[in-house]
Design a protein around this motif. Structure first.
Motif, PDB file in Angstrom:
ATOM      1  N   ALA A  56       0.810  -1.218   0.000  1.00 19.44           N
ATOM      2  CA  ALA A  56       0.000   0.000   0.000  1.00 19.44           C
ATOM      3  C   ALA A  56       0.843   1.269   0.000  1.00 19.44           C
ATOM      4  O   ALA A  56       0.444   2.277  -0.590  1.00 19.44           O
ATOM      5  CB  ALA A  56      -0.948   0.002   1.196  1.00 19.44           C
ATOM      6  N   ILE A  57       2.003   1.233   0.637  1.00 17.51           N
ATOM      7  CA  ILE A  57       2.827   2.450   0.694  1.00 17.51           C
ATOM      8  C   ILE A  57       3.882   2.506  -0.412  1.00 17.51           C
ATOM      9  O   ILE A  57       4.452   3.558  -0.659  1.00 17.51           O
ATOM     10  CB  ILE A  57       3.496   2.632   2.070  1.00 17.51           C
ATOM     11  CG1 ILE A  57       4.487   1.526   2.360  1.00 17.51           C
ATOM     12  CG2 ILE A  57       2.467   2.769   3.160  1.00 17.51           C
ATOM     13  CD1 ILE A  57       5.348   1.792   3.586  1.00 17.51           C
ATOM     14  N   ALA A  58       4.123   1.410  -1.096  1.00 20.04           N
ATOM     15  CA  ALA A  58       5.160   1.360  -2.137  1.00 20.04           C
ATOM     16  C   ALA A  58       5.004   2.455  -3.190  1.00 20.04           C
ATOM     17  O   ALA A  58       6.013   3.060  -3.588  1.00 20.04           O
ATOM     18  CB  ALA A  58       5.200  -0.018  -2.786  1.00 20.04           C
ATOM     19  N   PRO A  59       3.791   2.751  -3.674  1.00 12.82           N
ATOM     20  CA  PRO A  59       3.677   3.798  -4.696  1.00 12.82           C
ATOM     21  C   PRO A  59       4.157   5.171  -4.229  1.00 12.82           C
ATOM     22  O   PRO A  59       4.488   6.024  -5.050  1.00 12.82           O
ATOM     23  CB  PRO A  59       2.183   3.830  -5.017  1.00 12.82           C
ATOM     24  CG  PRO A  59       1.686   2.478  -4.641  1.00 12.82           C
ATOM     25  CD  PRO A  59       2.521   2.075  -3.444  1.00 12.82           C
ATOM     26  N   GLN A  60       4.226   5.389  -2.937  1.00 16.63           N
ATOM     27  CA  GLN A  60       4.667   6.673  -2.400  1.00 16.63           C
ATOM     28  C   GLN A  60       6.179   6.749  -2.232  1.00 16.63           C
ATOM     29  O   GLN A  60       6.721   7.815  -1.949  1.00 16.63           O
ATOM     30  CB  GLN A  60       3.994   6.918  -1.052  1.00 16.63           C
ATOM     31  CG  GLN A  60       2.483   6.920  -1.133  1.00 16.63           C
ATOM     32  CD  GLN A  60       1.861   6.884   0.245  1.00 16.63           C
ATOM     33  OE1 GLN A  60       2.335   7.515   1.166  1.00 16.63           O
ATOM     34  NE2 GLN A  60       0.776   6.132   0.371  1.00 16.63           N
ATOM     35  N   LEU A  61       6.858   5.624  -2.391  1.00 13.06           N
ATOM     36  CA  LEU A  61       8.309   5.573  -2.204  1.00 13.06           C
ATOM     37  C   LEU A  61       9.034   5.942  -3.488  1.00 13.06           C
ATOM     38  O   LEU A  61       8.509   5.757  -4.583  1.00 13.06           O
ATOM     39  CB  LEU A  61       8.718   4.165  -1.762  1.00 13.06           C
ATOM     40  CG  LEU A  61       8.110   3.674  -0.452  1.00 13.06           C
ATOM     41  CD1 LEU A  61       8.463   2.207  -0.229  1.00 13.06           C
ATOM     42  CD2 LEU A  61       8.588   4.527   0.712  1.00 13.06           C
ATOM     43  N   PRO A  62      10.267   6.445  -3.367  1.00 16.75           N
ATOM     44  CA  PRO A  62      11.043   6.759  -4.572  1.00 16.75           C
ATOM     45  C   PRO A  62      11.297   5.486  -5.383  1.00 16.75           C
ATOM     46  O   PRO A  62      11.429   4.391  -4.822  1.00 16.75           O
ATOM     47  CB  PRO A  62      12.359   7.318  -4.024  1.00 16.75           C
ATOM     48  CG  PRO A  62      12.153   7.537  -2.570  1.00 16.75           C
ATOM     49  CD  PRO A  62      10.961   6.759  -2.137  1.00 16.75           C
ATOM     50  N   GLU A  63      11.382   5.625  -6.702  1.00 17.33           N
ATOM     51  CA  GLU A  63      11.547   4.470  -7.585  1.00 17.33           C
ATOM     52  C   GLU A  63      12.708   3.569  -7.201  1.00 17.33           C
ATOM     53  O   GLU A  63      12.554   2.345  -7.209  1.00 17.33           O
ATOM     54  CB  GLU A  63      11.687   4.924  -9.041  1.00 17.33           C
ATOM     55  CG  GLU A  63      11.914   3.779 -10.009  1.00 17.33           C
ATOM     56  CD  GLU A  63      10.920   2.622  -9.875  1.00 17.33           C
ATOM     57  OE1 GLU A  63      11.361   1.461  -9.950  1.00 17.33           O
ATOM     58  OE2 GLU A  63       9.722   2.874  -9.698  1.00 17.33           O
ATOM     59  N   PRO A  64      13.888   4.095  -6.834  1.00 22.42           N
ATOM     60  CA  PRO A  64      14.975   3.169  -6.478  1.00 22.42           C
ATOM     61  C   PRO A  64      14.603   2.240  -5.316  1.00 22.42           C
ATOM     62  O   PRO A  64      14.962   1.071  -5.312  1.00 22.42           O
ATOM     63  CB  PRO A  64      16.130   4.087  -6.096  1.00 22.42           C
ATOM     64  CG  PRO A  64      15.848   5.368  -6.796  1.00 22.42           C
ATOM     65  CD  PRO A  64      14.346   5.478  -6.836  1.00 22.42           C
ATOM     66  N   VAL A  65      13.858   2.739  -4.354  1.00 26.43           N
ATOM     67  CA  VAL A  65      13.422   1.925  -3.215  1.00 26.43           C
ATOM     68  C   VAL A  65      12.284   1.003  -3.661  1.00 26.43           C
ATOM     69  O   VAL A  65      12.295  -0.199  -3.388  1.00 26.43           O
ATOM     70  CB  VAL A  65      12.972   2.805  -2.029  1.00 26.43           C
ATOM     71  CG1 VAL A  65      12.405   1.952  -0.911  1.00 26.43           C
ATOM     72  CG2 VAL A  65      14.121   3.667  -1.538  1.00 26.43           C
ATOM     73  N   ARG A  66      11.320   1.561  -4.353  1.00 28.46           N
ATOM     74  CA  ARG A  66      10.159   0.796  -4.808  1.00 28.46           C
ATOM     75  C   ARG A  66      10.596  -0.380  -5.673  1.00 28.46           C
ATOM     76  O   ARG A  66      10.042  -1.469  -5.583  1.00 28.46           O
ATOM     77  CB  ARG A  66       9.208   1.713  -5.574  1.00 28.46           C
ATOM     78  CG  ARG A  66       7.911   1.081  -5.943  1.00 28.46           C
ATOM     79  CD  ARG A  66       6.918   2.052  -6.568  1.00 28.46           C
ATOM     80  NE  ARG A  66       7.485   2.835  -7.639  1.00 28.46           N
ATOM     81  CZ  ARG A  66       7.455   4.160  -7.705  1.00 28.46           C
ATOM     82  NH1 ARG A  66       6.879   4.862  -6.778  1.00 28.46           N
ATOM     83  NH2 ARG A  66       7.999   4.801  -8.714  1.00 28.46           N
ATOM     84  N   GLY A  67      11.614  -0.175  -6.481  1.00 30.47           N
ATOM     85  CA  GLY A  67      12.096  -1.223  -7.366  1.00 30.47           C
ATOM     86  C   GLY A  67      12.708  -2.407  -6.647  1.00 30.47           C
ATOM     87  O   GLY A  67      12.855  -3.477  -7.230  1.00 30.47           O
ATOM     88  N   THR A  68      13.070  -2.238  -5.381  1.00 29.14           N
ATOM     89  CA  THR A  68      13.667  -3.346  -4.621  1.00 29.14           C
ATOM     90  C   THR A  68      12.630  -4.182  -3.883  1.00 29.14           C
ATOM     91  O   THR A  68      12.962  -5.229  -3.357  1.00 29.14           O
ATOM     92  CB  THR A  68      14.687  -2.821  -3.590  1.00 29.14           C
ATOM     93  OG1 THR A  68      13.996  -2.050  -2.605  1.00 29.14           O
ATOM     94  CG2 THR A  68      15.774  -1.988  -4.256  1.00 29.14           C
TER      95      THR A  68
END
Length: 120
Positions: A56-68
């Motif tokens: 649920a919170i992943a879309p709010q994270l920066p792409e480098p973090v979200r990608g992991t």
């Protein structure tokens, strides 16, 4: 516990990353020794973290973090709703003794088509 299994109800909500029952080699012997009601369901397009708040919170994270993060491609609202409904159906069936509540535990329903029956 792997060699003994469990003598109580067990639900596994799995990801769609692989085919068949979870590829972790400790699962097949454990699964074979379950002596009570058990079910494995798969959440289509899910990743490991689809069953946590991270989806649920992943879309709010920066792409480098979200990608992991292993959140799969299922939309967060669908992942959360399907997981909640499945756990609720399991508890209603096993703790409240409501067999009508367990229909979702046999796989896809019109409301949750992303849930697939794998084994039981």
């Amino acid at each position: 516990m792997v060699g003994r299994g469990l003598d109580r109800p067990f639900l596994l909500l799995d990801t769609a990353v692989h085919d068949g029952l979870n590829q972790d080699m400790s699962w097949p012997p454990f699964w074979a020794h379950l002596s009570d009601w058990h079910r494995c369901l798969r959440l289509a397009d899910a990743g490991h973290h689809s069953f946590t708040d991270l989806v649920a919170i992943a879309p709010q994270l920066p792409e480098p973090v979200r990608g992991t993060l292993e959140t799969g491609t299922i939309p967060a609202d669908r992942a959360v709703a399907a997981a909640r409904a499945t756990v609720r159906a399991f508890f209603d069936l096993q703790l409240r003794g409501r067999p009508d509540a367990g229909r979702l535990l046999w796989g896809a329903s019109p409301r949750y088509p992303e849930i697939e029956y794998v084994a039981g």
